[in-house]
Design an enzyme around this catalytic site. Structure first.
Site, PDB file in Angstrom:
ATOM      1  N   GLN A  18       0.796  -1.231   0.000  1.00  0.00           N
ATOM      2  CA  GLN A  18       0.000   0.000   0.000  1.00  0.00           C
ATOM      3  C   GLN A  18       0.835   1.290   0.000  1.00  0.00           C
ATOM      4  O   GLN A  18       0.516   2.223  -0.720  1.00  0.00           O
ATOM      5  CB  GLN A  18      -0.905  -0.037   1.229  1.00  0.00           C
ATOM      6  CG  GLN A  18      -1.844   1.134   1.387  1.00  0.00           C
ATOM      7  CD  GLN A  18      -2.761   0.933   2.583  1.00  0.00           C
ATOM      8  OE1 GLN A  18      -3.688   0.149   2.526  1.00  0.00           O
ATOM      9  NE2 GLN A  18      -2.481   1.620   3.671  1.00  0.00           N
ATOM     10  N   GLU A  19       1.883   1.330   0.829  1.00  0.00           N
ATOM     11  CA  GLU A  19       2.589   2.608   0.996  1.00  0.00           C
ATOM     12  C   GLU A  19       4.105   2.452   1.027  1.00  0.00           C
ATOM     13  O   GLU A  19       4.635   1.666   1.800  1.00  0.00           O
ATOM     14  CB  GLU A  19       2.155   3.277   2.312  1.00  0.00           C
ATOM     15  CG  GLU A  19       0.667   3.529   2.361  1.00  0.00           C
ATOM     16  CD  GLU A  19       0.186   3.972   3.738  1.00  0.00           C
ATOM     17  OE1 GLU A  19       1.005   4.515   4.507  1.00  0.00           O
ATOM     18  OE2 GLU A  19      -0.993   3.751   4.029  1.00  0.00           O
ATOM     19  N   GLU A  66      -3.409   9.197  -0.730  1.00  0.00           N
ATOM     20  CA  GLU A  66      -2.596   9.957   0.227  1.00  0.00           C
ATOM     21  C   GLU A  66      -1.563  10.829  -0.473  1.00  0.00           C
ATOM     22  O   GLU A  66      -0.631  11.336   0.144  1.00  0.00           O
ATOM     23  CB  GLU A  66      -1.937   8.990   1.222  1.00  0.00           C
ATOM     24  CG  GLU A  66      -2.998   8.254   2.040  1.00  0.00           C
ATOM     25  CD  GLU A  66      -2.437   7.277   3.058  1.00  0.00           C
ATOM     26  OE1 GLU A  66      -1.214   7.048   3.071  1.00  0.00           O
ATOM     27  OE2 GLU A  66      -3.230   6.748   3.844  1.00  0.00           O
ATOM     28  N   LYS A  94      -4.085   6.123  15.474  1.00  0.00           N
ATOM     29  CA  LYS A  94      -5.112   6.803  14.682  1.00  0.00           C
ATOM     30  C   LYS A  94      -6.304   7.059  15.593  1.00  0.00           C
ATOM     31  O   LYS A  94      -6.935   6.104  16.077  1.00  0.00           O
ATOM     32  CB  LYS A  94      -5.554   5.913  13.523  1.00  0.00           C
ATOM     33  CG  LYS A  94      -4.495   5.674  12.454  1.00  0.00           C
ATOM     34  CD  LYS A  94      -4.920   4.524  11.547  1.00  0.00           C
ATOM     35  CE  LYS A  94      -4.110   4.459  10.267  1.00  0.00           C
ATOM     36  NZ  LYS A  94      -4.310   3.163   9.572  1.00  0.00           N
ATOM     37  N   ARG A 147      -5.651   9.295   8.184  1.00  0.00           N
ATOM     38  CA  ARG A 147      -6.317   8.196   7.477  1.00  0.00           C
ATOM     39  C   ARG A 147      -6.239   8.486   5.981  1.00  0.00           C
ATOM     40  O   ARG A 147      -5.974   9.625   5.569  1.00  0.00           O
ATOM     41  CB  ARG A 147      -7.800   8.076   7.887  1.00  0.00           C
ATOM     42  CG  ARG A 147      -8.068   7.747   9.323  1.00  0.00           C
ATOM     43  CD  ARG A 147      -7.300   6.564   9.873  1.00  0.00           C
ATOM     44  NE  ARG A 147      -7.482   5.298   9.184  1.00  0.00           N
ATOM     45  CZ  ARG A 147      -8.097   4.221   9.690  1.00  0.00           C
ATOM     46  NH1 ARG A 147      -8.608   4.293  10.907  1.00  0.00           N
ATOM     47  NH2 ARG A 147      -8.164   3.087   9.020  1.00  0.00           N
TER      48      ARG A 147
HETATM   49  P1  PGA Z   1      -6.277   3.720   5.897  1.00  0.00           P
HETATM   50  O1  PGA Z   1      -4.756   3.581   5.490  1.00  0.00           O
HETATM   51  O2  PGA Z   1      -6.490   5.058   6.453  1.00  0.00           O
HETATM   52  O3  PGA Z   1      -6.969   3.462   4.586  1.00  0.00           O
HETATM   53  O4  PGA Z   1      -6.539   2.626   6.900  1.00  0.00           O
HETATM   54  C1  PGA Z   1      -3.699   4.051   6.258  1.00  0.00           C
HETATM   55  C2  PGA Z   1      -2.879   2.936   6.839  1.00  0.00           C
HETATM   56  O5  PGA Z   1      -3.113   1.746   6.574  1.00  0.00           O
HETATM   57  O6  PGA Z   1      -1.963   3.223   7.597  1.00  0.00           O
HETATM   58 ZN    ZN Z   2      -1.233   1.108   8.004  1.00  0.00          ZN
END
Ligand code: PGA
Ligand code: ZN
Length: 433
Positions: free
Chosen positions: A164-165, A206, A339, A368
């Site tokens: 994802q990142e 993001e 979070k 998020r």
């Molecule tokens: P999300 O992604 O806000 O879609 O959960 C951010 C993360 O996984 O850190």
């Molecule tokens: Zn995460």
């Protein structure tokens, strides 16, 4: 008393993905009005507090939040009017009791968190302090090192990348302002490299680029190339952090790297893959490298890699002290992603931070993927003093708003401000090299 809560209102607004979310307005007897807006995730952990959606398919595909708005104005407001906003823990406790469920599913964690954040802001205004100083006290002066998500895949993009990142961490910068410049210049260098190679430069949720790369690993290679092209030293000036968000490709007990066509891997196979990357790329932090249910895998991964890099739990801990306590007992990580909307009140989020800190763990205050222009987490990161924030790339105003607020805080603190590696990053291999 002029500083007590006089009224509480809620609006349905839109987040950065165009989905409804809540903005809460608190007015004090003194006439001061403040507001706070609630973020929303896409790759959510299963045990997160519940975001209440209307489910009315005639509006926003069922994602409207009018019920949550009504819950704030009809149920929560009457209980809070007349209370002193500096009684944060008491106010949060009242809302938790009023909700009555273990996961805030009756009133909605979005309704409760919005009020909780707005109350904190109202209290700061009432006592005449900036939010970071109100929440963090006189010692709150450490600016966070950002983890800036500049390449996206997984649930945040439609491309061939499973993870994802891919984030840059400008950990060698002398100040937050310089760190932001290192990150932004690396982001711009990456854009030039992607263009030259014929890759798309459209961005994901993001703000990171989301090109159709040949493999997950190519992302690390491109980032190192971008760091060098921007004139920085990989590892010393700018390191890499990963959030594969592995729950999203955990299928029937295995890790399915389907998007990049790299086949299936076991938990141990994933940790081996990360080990080979750590040996080749300047990686300093790995978040959700395994699925949220893979507690044994996380313990093995922390034993194998935790001496070299920061191992962060997000979907498995969901900012909840019950899960973090289990993680500490079973040594399944050495840091927590924080979070606010995973747990749903400011007080419980501070409890999660305190627990991580008491175990000697690192913690990263996080946005998020669905955000608003609210900058609460910038102040919150300085208040908690953990020295790390994750709030997106060097574009998209909902991300930049947090960075700009941090610039403002650093300037306001002046010579009193502190920036540099927090303990959690000082023990990584890169820092020791
Ligand atoms: P999300 O992604 O806000 O879609 O959960 C951010 C993360 O996984 O850190
Ligand atoms: Zn995460």
């Amino acid at each position: 008393m002029s500083r007590t809560i006089a009224s509480l209102r809620a609006d349905e607004i839109l987040d950065s993905r165009g989905n409804p979310t809540l903005r809460i307005h608190v007015t004090l007897e003194s006439g001061v009005t403040v507001s706070a807006s609630v973020p929303s995730g896409a790759s959510t952990g299963e045990n997160e507090a519940v975001e209440l959606r209307d489910g009315d398919s005639g509006r926003y595909g069922g994602k409207g939040v009018r019920t949550a708005v009504a819950n704030v104005e009809r149920e929560i407001a009457p209980r809070l009017i007349g209370l002193d906003p500096t009684s944060q823990a008491e106010i949060d406790r009242v809302m938790i009791a009023l909700d009555g469920t273990p996961n805030k599913s009756r009133l909605g964690a979005n309704a409760i968190l919005g009020v909780s954040m707005a109350v904190a802001r109202a209290a700061a205004a009432a006592v005449g302090l900036p939010l970071y100083a109100y929440l963090g006290g006189a010692g709150a002066r450490r600016l966070p090192i950002p983890q800036m998500n500049i390449l996206n895949g997984g649930k945040h993009a439609d491309n061939s990348v499973d993870f994802q990142e891919f984030m840059v961490v400008p950990l060698g910068a002398p100040t937050f302002a310089e760190a932001l410049r290192y990150g932004a210049e690396t982001f711009h260098a990456l854009a030039r490299i992607l263009k030259r190679k014929g890759y798309a430069t459209a961005v994901g949720d993001e703000g990171g680029f989301a090109p159709d790369l040949g493999s997950n690993e190519e992302a690390c290679e491109l980032i190192v190339e971008a760091v060098l092209a921007a004139g920085f030293a990989p590892g010393r000036d700018v390191a890499i952090a990963l959030d594969p968000a592995a729950s999203s490709f955990f299928v029937e007990g295995g890790y399915d790297l389907a998007r990049s066509k790299q086949g299936r891997k076991t938990s141990a196979g994933m940790t081996e893959l990360y080990r080979s990357w750590i040996d080749r790329y300047p990686i300093v932090s790995l978040e959700d490298g395994l699925a949220e249910t893979d507690w044994d895998g996380f313990a093995a991964q922390t034993a194998a890699l935790g001496g070299d890099i920061q191992i962060v739990g997000d979907d498995n801990f969901v900012t909840n002290t019950a899960f973090i306590a289990r993680g500490i007992a079973e040594r399944t990580a050495n840091a927590v992603l924080i979070k606010l909307n995973q747990i749903g009140t400011v007080t419980e989020t501070i409890d999660a931070v305190d627990l991580a800190r008491s175990a000697g763990w690192g913690f990263v205050i996080s946005h998020r993927s669905g955000e608003t222009e609210d900058t609460f987490i910038a102040d919150f990161a300085v208040a908690m003093g953990g020295g790390q924030i994750k709030t997106g790339s060097a574009c998209r105003s909902e991300r930049i708003a947090k960075y700009n607020r941090l610039l403002e805080i650093e300037r306001a603190l002046g010579k009193a401000s502190v920036f540099g590696l927090p303990a959690a990053l000082r023990r990584t291999r890169l820092a020791k090299e």
